[in-house]
Design a protein around this motif. Structure first.
Motif, mmCIF file in Angstrom:
data_model
loop_
_atom_site.group_PDB
_atom_site.id
_atom_site.type_symbol
_atom_site.label_atom_id
_atom_site.label_comp_id
_atom_site.label_asym_id
_atom_site.label_seq_id
_atom_site.Cartn_x
_atom_site.Cartn_y
_atom_site.Cartn_z
ATOM 1 N N PHE A 94 0.835 -1.201 0.000
ATOM 2 C CA PHE A 94 0.000 0.000 0.000
ATOM 3 C C PHE A 94 0.872 1.255 0.000
ATOM 4 C CE2 PHE A 94 -3.442 2.734 1.912
ATOM 5 C CZ PHE A 94 -4.409 2.475 0.945
ATOM 6 N N ARG A 95 1.931 1.214 0.801
ATOM 7 C CA ARG A 95 2.866 2.351 0.807
ATOM 8 C C ARG A 95 3.535 2.518 -0.554
ATOM 9 N NH1 ARG A 95 6.903 1.251 3.361
ATOM 10 N NH2 ARG A 95 6.503 -0.661 4.546
ATOM 11 N N GLN A 96 3.917 1.413 -1.160
ATOM 12 C CA GLN A 96 4.547 1.455 -2.471
ATOM 13 C C GLN A 96 3.602 2.039 -3.518
ATOM 14 O OE1 GLN A 96 6.575 -2.216 -3.855
ATOM 15 N NE2 GLN A 96 5.411 -2.016 -5.744
ATOM 16 N N SER A 97 2.353 1.610 -3.476
ATOM 17 C CA SER A 97 1.356 2.142 -4.407
ATOM 18 C C SER A 97 1.141 3.633 -4.177
ATOM 19 C CB SER A 97 0.032 1.396 -4.244
ATOM 20 O OG SER A 97 0.151 0.028 -4.590
ATOM 21 N N ALA A 98 1.109 4.047 -2.907
ATOM 22 C CA ALA A 98 0.919 5.466 -2.590
ATOM 23 C C ALA A 98 2.039 6.314 -3.190
ATOM 24 C CB ALA A 98 0.858 5.657 -1.071
ATOM 25 N N ARG A 99 3.282 5.846 -3.059
ATOM 26 C CA ARG A 99 4.407 6.593 -3.631
ATOM 27 C C ARG A 99 4.243 6.772 -5.133
ATOM 28 N NH1 ARG A 99 7.382 3.450 0.052
ATOM 29 N NH2 ARG A 99 7.984 1.951 -1.569
ATOM 30 N N ARG A 100 3.819 5.699 -5.810
ATOM 31 C CA ARG A 100 3.700 5.763 -7.271
ATOM 32 C C ARG A 100 2.588 6.700 -7.713
ATOM 33 N NH1 ARG A 100 3.647 6.893 -11.506
ATOM 34 N NH2 ARG A 100 4.106 5.776 -13.453
ATOM 35 N N LEU A 101 1.526 6.810 -6.909
ATOM 36 C CA LEU A 101 0.381 7.666 -7.270
ATOM 37 C C LEU A 101 0.443 9.038 -6.606
ATOM 38 C CD1 LEU A 101 -2.037 6.780 -9.164
ATOM 39 C CD2 LEU A 101 -0.576 4.913 -8.375
ATOM 40 N N ALA A 102 1.612 9.391 -6.025
ATOM 41 C CA ALA A 102 1.805 10.700 -5.392
ATOM 42 C C ALA A 102 0.791 10.954 -4.280
ATOM 43 C CB ALA A 102 1.754 11.830 -6.428
ATOM 44 N N LEU A 103 0.513 9.901 -3.498
ATOM 45 C CA LEU A 103 -0.368 9.999 -2.347
ATOM 46 C C LEU A 103 0.454 9.892 -1.067
ATOM 47 C CD1 LEU A 103 -3.204 7.678 -3.688
ATOM 48 C CD2 LEU A 103 -3.531 10.070 -3.026
ATOM 49 N N PRO A 104 -0.046 10.400 0.044
ATOM 50 C CA PRO A 104 0.705 10.294 1.304
ATOM 51 C C PRO A 104 0.773 8.839 1.771
ATOM 52 C CG PRO A 104 -1.505 11.133 1.713
ATOM 53 C CD PRO A 104 -1.323 11.127 0.221
ATOM 54 N N GLU A 105 1.892 8.461 2.325
ATOM 55 C CA GLU A 105 2.059 7.080 2.792
ATOM 56 C C GLU A 105 1.418 6.894 4.166
ATOM 57 O OE1 GLU A 105 5.938 5.308 2.349
ATOM 58 O OE2 GLU A 105 6.453 6.736 0.760
ATOM 59 N N LEU A 106 0.772 5.767 4.311
ATOM 60 C CA LEU A 106 0.142 5.383 5.566
ATOM 61 C C LEU A 106 1.098 4.430 6.284
ATOM 62 C CD1 LEU A 106 -2.877 5.774 6.724
ATOM 63 C CD2 LEU A 106 -3.215 3.414 5.992
ATOM 64 N N SER A 107 1.352 4.664 7.565
ATOM 65 C CA SER A 107 2.264 3.792 8.291
ATOM 66 C C SER A 107 1.691 2.376 8.383
ATOM 67 C CB SER A 107 2.520 4.335 9.697
ATOM 68 O OG SER A 107 1.376 4.166 10.516
ATOM 69 N N ASP A 108 2.574 1.390 8.522
ATOM 70 C CA ASP A 108 2.131 0.010 8.682
ATOM 71 C C ASP A 108 1.252 -0.138 9.922
ATOM 72 O OD1 ASP A 108 3.792 -0.309 6.545
ATOM 73 O OD2 ASP A 108 5.082 -1.826 7.459
ATOM 74 N N GLU A 109 1.617 0.568 10.994
ATOM 75 C CA GLU A 109 0.845 0.482 12.238
ATOM 76 C C GLU A 109 -0.584 0.980 12.044
ATOM 77 O OE1 GLU A 109 5.171 0.847 13.238
ATOM 78 O OE2 GLU A 109 3.788 1.952 11.936
ATOM 79 N N LEU A 110 -0.719 2.101 11.334
ATOM 80 C CA LEU A 110 -2.051 2.661 11.103
ATOM 81 C C LEU A 110 -2.856 1.762 10.168
ATOM 82 C CD1 LEU A 110 -3.973 4.946 11.708
ATOM 83 C CD2 LEU A 110 -2.881 6.315 9.912
ATOM 84 N N PHE A 111 -2.206 1.231 9.156
ATOM 85 C CA PHE A 111 -2.874 0.327 8.217
ATOM 86 C C PHE A 111 -3.428 -0.897 8.952
ATOM 87 C CE2 PHE A 111 -2.899 -3.289 5.325
ATOM 88 C CZ PHE A 111 -3.467 -2.784 4.159
ATOM 89 N N ILE A 112 -2.582 -1.552 9.730
ATOM 90 C CA ILE A 112 -2.994 -2.777 10.419
ATOM 91 C C ILE A 112 -4.046 -2.495 11.481
ATOM 92 C CG2 ILE A 112 -2.184 -4.600 11.988
ATOM 93 C CD1 ILE A 112 0.412 -4.618 10.293
ATOM 94 N N GLU A 113 -3.891 -1.384 12.212
ATOM 95 C CA GLU A 113 -4.876 -1.071 13.244
ATOM 96 C C GLU A 113 -6.221 -0.702 12.635
ATOM 97 O OE1 GLU A 113 -6.262 -1.141 17.014
ATOM 98 O OE2 GLU A 113 -4.315 -1.814 16.256
ATOM 99 N N SER A 114 -6.225 -0.114 11.458
ATOM 100 C CA SER A 114 -7.492 0.217 10.795
ATOM 101 C C SER A 114 -8.266 -1.059 10.460
ATOM 102 C CB SER A 114 -7.234 1.028 9.522
ATOM 103 O OG SER A 114 -6.612 0.253 8.516
#
Length: 366
Positions: free
Chosen positions: A100-120
């Motif tokens: 998800f972080r990798q995809s965000a970088r490619r689409l010029a979106l802010p990266e979401l931390s792994d901790e926030l992703f998993i807790e969501s």
């Protein structure tokens, strides 16, 4: 980083228990959704904030939102599994977080931390755990399909990265992706369309890649096929992937070959897991280029004994035949899916807690 805390705003109109149970008895795929979703907001001024679990419902998007005009969005797909003791587990969610972080970088979106992703994900599953189906026996494949996604928001028509972004997670009880799970399927070879090109977004999980594949998928359906296979954009000879799954080829001598990641192929979590599980059962995995001619000649000579596709939604599915404009490679009636079924069982047994988690891939969610 400290573990994020999601506030919870419970729905006042949950689906009635009897209706929910009826849905769980025959959920299909992606047709029904749980009572809640998670949401986190991002702005340039405030970073990620306002994390909450809230009632599932429609989104508010301005008509000038950049997601509608420039497709600045990404998504993920993973599952939660009910184990025999009633607990609920995720399968390698940290890999989805990294992608998800990798995809965000490619689409010029802010990266979401792994901790926030998993807790969501954990927060949503804990709130809606009653929506996770319970398999009635080892042959039933049912799970909670989880869809995190991020969209550019705001109000402007300039071609530039958005200054406002919303991240959501929704979930849907799911049965098998293909009807008759485990049975060989037929694949159409696209000769007029490509899924991705060097320097493009092929390695990112974004909606544009899938939208571009739909016309080829329509062709596949018209040819009586369940999925479509794509070749490379430069030479139109190297096998890449299906519309939503990675490909594997089983050789007579015990090799298991999958197209190498070159930036135009999505790095599937199931793909990576299969490469590891293959070693566990004595196969020799290889990541390299494989041409359509090698596929054809290998099937005709018997050098290639099986072909299968894999992905989160479909797990592992044997490919019985590849249909092209000029010929058909393979025969669904004669397809040998022995290795595919062995890997499929190993993967499912692990995901449902029926086998030892030797690789530390499971994460308890509820």
């Amino acid at each position: 980083m400290s573990t994020p805390v999601f506030s919870v705003r419970p729905t006042t109109t949950p689906v009635a228990a009897n209706v929910r149970n009826e849905i769980l008895g025959n959920p299909g795929f992606g047709q029904y959704f749980t009572d809640h979703m998670t949401h986190v907001r991002w702005t340039q001024a405030s970073d990620w904030h306002a994390a909450e679990v809230r009632p599932y419902g429609a989104l508010t998007v301005d008509p000038a939102s950049p997601v509608l005009h420039y497709a600045q969005e990404i998504f993920e797909g993973l599952k939660a599994y009910r184990h025999a003791d009633g607990s609920v587990w995720g399968f390698r969610p940290e890999r989805n977080a990294a992608r998800f972080r990798q995809s965000a970088r490619r689409l010029a979106l802010p990266e979401l931390s792994d901790e926030l992703f998993i807790e969501s994900i954990r927060s949503l599953v804990q709130q809606d755990h009653v929506w996770v189906p319970t398999p009635q026996d080892d042959s039933e494949e049912c799970s909670l399909y989880i869809r995190p996604f991020m969209i550019a928001n705001g109000r402007f028509l300039g071609v530039k990265p958005a200054a406002e972004v919303d991240y959501y997670v929704i979930a849907s009880p799911a049965a098998s992706y293909f009807k008759g799970a485990g049975k060989p399927v037929s694949i159409w070879l696209s000769s007029h369309y490509n899924r991705a090109a060097p320097g493009g977004t092929g390695a990112a999980k974004c909606g544009g890649n899938y939208a571009a594949s739909l016309v080829a998928q329509q062709e596949a359906s018209e040819q009586g096929c369940e999925q479509v296979a794509f070749l490379d954009a430069a030479e139109n000879k190297w096998v890449e992937e299906l519309g939503g799954m990675n490909l594997f080829f089983v050789y007579r001598d015990g090799r298991l070959v999958t197209p190498a990641l070159t930036g135009t192929i999505l790095e599937g979590v199931t793909r990576d897991s299969v490469l590891t599980l293959a070693r566990d059962i004595g196969l020799a995995p290889e990541e390299r280029a494989i041409s359509i001619d090698e596929w054809r000649e290998g099937i005709n000579s018997g050098e290639i004994t099986e072909v299968f596709a894999c992905g989160t939604a479909a797990v592992i599915t044997t490919i019985g035949a590849l249909v092209t404009e000029n010929d058909t490679i393979g025969d669904p009636e004669q397809a040998n899916g022995e290795v595919a079924q062995q890997l499929r069982k190993a993967l499912l047994d692990l995901q449902y807690g029926r086998a030892e988690d030797k690789h530390g891939w499971l994460m308890k969610l509820a």
